[in-house]
Design a protein around this motif. Structure first.
Motif, mmCIF file in Angstrom:
data_model
loop_
_atom_site.group_PDB
_atom_site.id
_atom_site.type_symbol
_atom_site.label_atom_id
_atom_site.label_comp_id
_atom_site.label_asym_id
_atom_site.label_seq_id
_atom_site.Cartn_x
_atom_site.Cartn_y
_atom_site.Cartn_z
ATOM 1 N N GLU A 131 0.912 -0.949 -0.209
ATOM 2 C CA GLU A 131 0.369 -0.017 0.238
ATOM 3 C C GLU A 131 0.716 1.185 -0.072
ATOM 4 O O GLU A 131 0.625 2.160 -0.829
ATOM 5 N N ASP A 132 1.911 0.924 0.853
ATOM 6 C CA ASP A 132 2.882 2.534 0.615
ATOM 7 C C ASP A 132 4.014 3.225 -0.566
ATOM 8 O O ASP A 132 3.891 4.008 -0.985
ATOM 9 N N ALA A 133 3.544 1.868 -1.064
ATOM 10 C CA ALA A 133 4.855 1.461 -2.747
ATOM 11 C C ALA A 133 3.600 1.910 -3.482
ATOM 12 O O ALA A 133 4.182 2.658 -4.236
ATOM 13 N N MET A 134 2.654 1.577 -3.206
ATOM 14 C CA MET A 134 1.357 1.940 -4.448
ATOM 15 C C MET A 134 0.919 3.684 -3.829
ATOM 16 O O MET A 134 0.382 4.543 -5.467
ATOM 17 N N VAL A 156 2.712 5.500 -3.408
ATOM 18 C CA VAL A 156 3.718 6.905 -4.536
ATOM 19 C C VAL A 156 4.280 6.155 -5.707
ATOM 20 O O VAL A 156 3.910 6.818 -6.748
ATOM 21 N N LEU A 157 4.193 5.204 -5.978
ATOM 22 C CA LEU A 157 3.895 5.143 -7.620
ATOM 23 C C LEU A 157 3.256 4.649 -8.601
ATOM 24 O O LEU A 157 3.043 3.890 -9.444
ATOM 25 N N GLY A 174 -1.529 4.595 -9.984
ATOM 26 C CA GLY A 174 -1.705 5.416 -10.658
ATOM 27 C C GLY A 174 -1.117 4.448 -11.819
ATOM 28 O O GLY A 174 -0.647 4.300 -12.426
ATOM 29 N N VAL A 205 14.617 7.740 -16.802
ATOM 30 C CA VAL A 205 15.807 6.797 -16.140
ATOM 31 C C VAL A 205 16.087 6.403 -17.377
ATOM 32 O O VAL A 205 17.933 6.246 -17.530
ATOM 33 N N ASN A 217 8.268 13.141 -3.442
ATOM 34 C CA ASN A 217 8.669 11.927 -3.249
ATOM 35 C C ASN A 217 9.985 11.531 -3.674
ATOM 36 O O ASN A 217 10.847 10.790 -3.498
ATOM 37 N N GLY A 218 11.312 12.684 -4.277
ATOM 38 C CA GLY A 218 12.655 12.646 -4.273
ATOM 39 C C GLY A 218 12.966 11.668 -5.557
ATOM 40 O O GLY A 218 14.118 10.591 -5.430
ATOM 41 N N LEU A 219 12.638 11.221 -6.537
ATOM 42 C CA LEU A 219 12.643 10.108 -7.549
ATOM 43 C C LEU A 219 12.735 10.862 -8.816
ATOM 44 O O LEU A 219 13.912 10.053 -9.253
ATOM 45 N N TYR A 279 18.261 8.110 -5.846
ATOM 46 C CA TYR A 279 16.828 7.011 -5.244
ATOM 47 C C TYR A 279 16.153 6.472 -6.447
ATOM 48 O O TYR A 279 15.709 5.346 -5.777
ATOM 49 N N LEU A 298 14.201 1.463 -8.125
ATOM 50 C CA LEU A 298 12.733 1.855 -8.693
ATOM 51 C C LEU A 298 13.443 0.216 -10.266
ATOM 52 O O LEU A 298 12.703 -0.442 -10.023
#
Lengths: 126, 126
Positions: B19-22, B24-25, B27, B38, B69-71, B92, B96
């Motif tokens: 859940e935490d990962a989703m 941020v990532l 959608g 990248v 989110n620092g990406l 960071y 991924l």
DNA sequence: CAGAATCCGTTAGGATACTG
DNA sequence: CAGTATCCTAACGGATTCTG
């Protein structure tokens, strides 16, 4: 891989492949349902209790979608009363293990990175 | 891991971490944007051309979220005219790689499984 | 228990146009 | 080029009720 052409090819391939994966696994619930199913929760109401915040309507439609994609099977045990319905992970569902493990690792690391404090980590067993 | 209690703990941890990962990532676009970034696409319009179907509005808001989110970092080269803006992957963002690789592998396998015919596979290089 | 039916609000995100 | 500003709708999903 330093050659820009092959990098472009890779980029295109990844974009398309990730899109395909997200078509099946994307959205708020599908992966979560699979996590619960794979971890031994097979009954409808059990799943709904286990997966925080999901409604019966959404669980029902998501399970149908997952069944269509060959990730769960709906098994009806008609010899019991009341009738018992179970949603069982297929063999194919095992291919999700790595996805869940990687996403889960990233999610908990990210949370630690954000909050500073870490949760108890559960080691991967594969 | 065969003990049902630790399995429950693992299930809870995975549900929460994924859940935490989703958050941020998740959608439709975030991972796709990161793939393009990248792989060397840094300019706004370049990204929009590279990522099929994304609108300028969505690309803009998604980039802001990824930056938060620092990406990615937004780098303005003010010494040029017209001003050049670049969205660069942070260190960071390298975390991924595994997610993208695993999802991409699964997506292309799944497509092969569905359609019967496979695409040219691009080997992972890590 | 295992859902289907209905209703309805929110929102992600698409289309288009415009700006410095 | 690098966005912002509006507008708009389809889809997602929450709440509640009903049923075999």
């Amino acid at each position: 891989m330093e050659n820009p052409d092959s990098r472009e090819v890779k980029c295109t391939a990844q974009l398309s492949a990730v899109e395909d994966a997200m078509y099946v696994l994307g959205g708020k619930w599908k992966l979560r349902i699979m996590i619960a199913v794979v971890n031994g929760h097979h009954r409808f109401n059990e799943l709904q209790r286990r997966i925080n915040g999901i409604s019966a309507r959404v669980l029902s439609t998501e399970l149908k979608s997952l069944e269509l994609n060959g990730l769960v099977t709906r098994a009806v045990k008609a010899d019991q009363t009341p009738v018992v319905v179970e949603y069982l992970p297929t063999e194919y569902a095992a291919t999700l293990k790595e996805i869940v493990a990687v996403l889960s690792d990233w999610g908990s690391s990210h949370k630690r990175r954000i909050t500073g404090k870490g949760e108890a980590l559960v080691a991967r067993e594969d």
